[in-house]
Design a protein around this motif. Structure first.
Motif, PDB file in Angstrom:
ATOM      1  N   THR A 180       0.911  -1.122  -0.186  1.00 45.47           N
ATOM      2  CA  THR A 180       0.020  -0.517   0.073  1.00 45.47           C
ATOM      3  C   THR A 180       1.538   0.665   0.469  1.00 45.47           C
ATOM      4  N   VAL A 181       0.488   2.193  -0.176  1.00 44.56           N
ATOM      5  CA  VAL A 181       0.931   3.550  -1.123  1.00 44.56           C
ATOM      6  C   VAL A 181       0.065   4.803  -0.794  1.00 44.56           C
ATOM      7  N   LEU A 182       0.876   5.435   0.566  1.00 48.73           N
ATOM      8  CA  LEU A 182       0.409   7.006   0.374  1.00 48.73           C
ATOM      9  C   LEU A 182       0.873   7.807  -0.208  1.00 48.73           C
ATOM     10  N   LEU A 208       4.274   7.295   1.611  1.00 48.77           N
ATOM     11  CA  LEU A 208       4.824   6.097   3.035  1.00 48.77           C
ATOM     12  C   LEU A 208       4.757   4.591   2.798  1.00 48.77           C
ATOM     13  N   ILE A 209       5.215   3.866   2.412  1.00 48.47           N
ATOM     14  CA  ILE A 209       5.616   2.731   1.979  1.00 48.47           C
ATOM     15  C   ILE A 209       4.665   1.664   2.706  1.00 48.47           C
ATOM     16  N   ILE A 210       4.194   0.803   2.680  1.00 42.99           N
ATOM     17  CA  ILE A 210       3.813  -0.563   3.452  1.00 42.99           C
ATOM     18  C   ILE A 210       4.020  -1.595   2.841  1.00 42.99           C
ATOM     19  N   MET A 211       4.661  -2.696   3.583  1.00 40.16           N
ATOM     20  CA  MET A 211       4.552  -3.986   2.575  1.00 40.16           C
ATOM     21  C   MET A 211       4.054  -5.630   3.917  1.00 40.16           C
ATOM     22  N   GLU A 212       3.548  -5.918   3.254  1.00 37.30           N
ATOM     23  CA  GLU A 212       2.301  -6.785   4.594  1.00 37.30           C
ATOM     24  C   GLU A 212       2.368  -8.002   4.281  1.00 37.30           C
ATOM     25  N   LYS A 269      10.284 -16.692   1.821  1.00 38.44           N
ATOM     26  CA  LYS A 269       9.209 -16.834   1.997  1.00 38.44           C
ATOM     27  C   LYS A 269       8.793 -18.326   3.612  1.00 38.44           C
ATOM     28  N   PRO A 270       9.358 -17.732   4.465  1.00 46.61           N
ATOM     29  CA  PRO A 270       9.460 -18.995   5.979  1.00 46.61           C
ATOM     30  C   PRO A 270       8.027 -18.009   6.569  1.00 46.61           C
ATOM     31  N   ALA A 271       7.582 -18.365   7.298  1.00 44.69           N
ATOM     32  CA  ALA A 271       6.279 -18.696   8.069  1.00 44.69           C
ATOM     33  C   ALA A 271       6.291 -17.498   9.845  1.00 44.69           C
ATOM     34  N   VAL A 272       6.405 -16.594   8.781  1.00 48.75           N
ATOM     35  CA  VAL A 272       6.221 -15.638  10.126  1.00 48.75           C
ATOM     36  C   VAL A 272       5.814 -14.133   9.420  1.00 48.75           C
ATOM     37  N   ASN A 273       4.711 -13.276  10.169  1.00 50.41           N
ATOM     38  CA  ASN A 273       4.463 -12.105   9.903  1.00 50.41           C
ATOM     39  C   ASN A 273       5.173 -11.114  10.234  1.00 50.41           C
ATOM     40  N   VAL A 274       5.462 -10.294   8.806  1.00 50.95           N
ATOM     41  CA  VAL A 274       6.344  -8.807   8.782  1.00 50.95           C
ATOM     42  C   VAL A 274       5.270  -8.349   8.492  1.00 50.95           C
ATOM     43  N   THR A 275       5.067  -6.925   8.230  1.00 54.18           N
ATOM     44  CA  THR A 275       5.018  -5.374   8.130  1.00 54.18           C
ATOM     45  C   THR A 275       6.100  -5.038   7.645  1.00 54.18           C
ATOM     46  N   GLY A 276       6.197  -3.949   6.595  1.00 56.39           N
ATOM     47  CA  GLY A 276       6.947  -3.652   6.711  1.00 56.39           C
ATOM     48  C   GLY A 276       6.800  -2.200   5.825  1.00 56.39           C
ATOM     49  N   VAL A 277       7.483  -1.266   6.918  1.00 52.53           N
ATOM     50  CA  VAL A 277       7.023   0.497   7.121  1.00 52.53           C
ATOM     51  C   VAL A 277       8.105   0.762   6.398  1.00 52.53           C
ATOM     52  N   ILE A 278       8.122   2.380   5.513  1.00 57.82           N
ATOM     53  CA  ILE A 278       9.131   3.648   4.881  1.00 57.82           C
ATOM     54  C   ILE A 278       8.264   4.322   4.786  1.00 57.82           C
ATOM     55  N   GLY A 279       8.822   5.405   5.866  1.00 56.16           N
ATOM     56  CA  GLY A 279       8.728   6.954   5.449  1.00 56.16           C
ATOM     57  C   GLY A 279       9.568   7.543   4.104  1.00 56.16           C
TER      58      GLY A 279
END
Ligand code: BES
Ligand code: ZN
Ligand code: ZN
Length: 462
Positions: A180-182, A208-212, A269-279
């Protein structure tokens, strides 16, 4: 560079590791760590990489020696080499991984702007105890590091906030990543006024960049990794002087580390959940620059007096972490930022500073640092430091009330802490480690180092 596994070394050029004890059989070579020696005979070239005393040898010594070895092979213009992995009797944990990392990280060079390209070793035959999946994993992680290095090294006029957003969007080709990009209009509409202000004078508007990344749908646990993405830090109206401004394309190294890590996740592709965010913003000077002395309302609602437009990283991060906290509710949040010159004075280019409101998180990150070779040292966040960021005209100020330069790294971290809420959080100041102004040392090349990718992947995958 192509890597292949082999039972025995078949190349006529070989990279071999030698401890001080084992070097006794080689004339005029001591096997000191840092020493590299080339020996020729009729049929072969031996590149000996010194490891120093056996008892003091660790993965970092091997990584560094291996990097020097491959650079020697490049200097000798070899097309193929055999890397003889350190023998079992050395008993160093992770020695095989470190040796391969040394080759992949040490052979990196940034030649995009050079007319004459440097020599590249095309194939490395790896002989020793390493499985094919392990090799693939190391290659993927080092690929992420070298990608982050390329982003930092490329011109600031190319790596704009929108370009960072495009790089993120490319990752959404992987089914597990949603991006998602704002844009600047949305940032203004939604009240990310600090992030907007920092970017408002630039012809390259902020994002603002969000990678889920969702690799484990069964788990509700989610870690956020947040990067400072100042694509160029001129200092704004508090313009940086000559001698300090020339390297400021490095100021998106936190964002590069987050992108590099997300890229690694998308491939492993590991079994984890990570949200990457960049301002992401370009801190420019111009007719639309934000004014020092003015008060802005942040996304969180707290008001901030801008004492210096050059302390822009904390402004951008304040809105970025607050937005992440409110809208994505991670279980823990780790930010990486080239935040302060002060961290260079404290730790030099070798170790990054870590600041945290959570002992367990700080501890785990410290351990990941030791293991990956991207080392951290923790600083305190005592109340007095936080008090020094309280404003008179506003809720907060972006420079402390201390004397100029005093505890600048800690007070910078204390400012970000105001926007975190109650989430376990760690801030990593990579202003020293993200960029090497000198010559290559071990696996660390000149210029962008890609610091953070190995640390974060070690932490997230363990
Ligand atoms: N991007 C710089 C920090 C920096 C300095 C990174 C040197 C890499 C190398 C940051 O935005 C900055 O200008 N920080 C100021 C903060 C000060 C005004 C409180 C600094 O460190 O001088
Ligand atoms: Zn600055
Ligand atoms: Zn900056």
């Amino acid at each position: 560079m192509k890597l292949k596994l082999s039972r025995s070394a078949t190349s006529t050029t070989q990279i071999q590791f030698i401890t001080k004890e084992d070097a006794k059989g080689i004339t005029d070579f001591c096997g000191e760590s840092g020493e590299t020696e080339v020996r020729y005979d009729k049929k072969s070239t031996m590149i000996y990489c010194g490891l120093g005393e056996k008892a003091l040898c660790n993965a970092q010594v091997i990584r560094s020696a291996s990097a020097r070895g491959i650079r020697k092979a490049i200097e000798l213009k070899r097309d193929g080499v055999s890397l003889v992995l350190p023998s079992q009797k050395l008993r160093v944990e992770g020695s095989e991984k470190a040796a391969v990392e040394g080759v992949l990280l040490g052979s990196y060079s940034f030649s995009k702007y050079k007319s004459e390209k440097p020599h590249a070793v095309k194939t490395v035959e790896i002989t020793g105890d390493l499985s094919s999946p392990d090799l693939k994993k190391i290659e993927t992680i080092c690929g992420g590091v070298n990608y982050a290095r390329d982003l930092v090294n490329s011109n600031a006029s190319e790596i704009t906030p929108e370009k960072l957003a495009q790089e993120a969007s490319a990752l959404s080709l992987s089914k597990r990543i949603k991006v998602t990009v704002l844009n600047e209009k949305k940032l203004k509409q939604q009240g990310l006024n600090l992030l907007y202000a920092v970017g408002q004078a630039s012809p390259y508007p902020p994002r603002l960049i969000i990678m889920e990344y969702s690799g484990n749908p069964k788990s509700k646990q989610r870690t956020a990794i947040v990067g400072k993405g100042i694509t160029f830090d001129s200092g704004g109206q508090n313009l940086k002087p000559t001698g300090h401004i020339e390297t400021m394309r490095l100021d998106m190294a936190g964002a590069a580390a987050v992108l590099g890590t997300m890229k690694v996740l998308s491939e492993l592709k590991p079994a984890v959940n990570v949200t990457g965010v960049i301002g992401a913003a370009h801190n420019a000077i111009g007719e639309n620059s934000f004014f020092p002395g003015d008060v802005y309302k942040s996304y969180s609602g707290k008001t901030v007096e801008i004492n210096s437009s050059d302390a822009e990283g904390r402004l951008l991060l304040a809105d970025t972490v607050a937005y992440c906290h409110k809208n994505y509710k991670p279980d823990r949040l780790i930010d990486l930022a080239t935040l302060t010159g002060g961290i260079l004075l404290a730790l030099g280019e070798l170790v990054a500073g870590v600041f945290s409101n959570d002992d367990e998180l700080a501890d785990e990150l410290f351990k990941s640092g030791e293991k990956s070779g991207e080392r951290l040292w923790r600083f305190p966040l005592y109340k007095e430091y936080c008090d020094a960021m309280k404003g008179d005209l506003s809720d907060l100020r972006n420079l402390s009330k201390f004397k100029k330069g005093y505890a600048s790294s800690i007070t910078g971290a204390a400012f970000i802490k105001e926007f975190i809420g109650d989430v376990p959080w760690a801030h990593i100041d990579i202003a020293g480690t993200a960029f090497n102004e000198g010559q290559a040392r071990g696996e660390i090349p000149q210029y962008g180092t890609g610091f953070g990718v190995r640390l974060l992947t070690e932490y997230l995958l363990k």
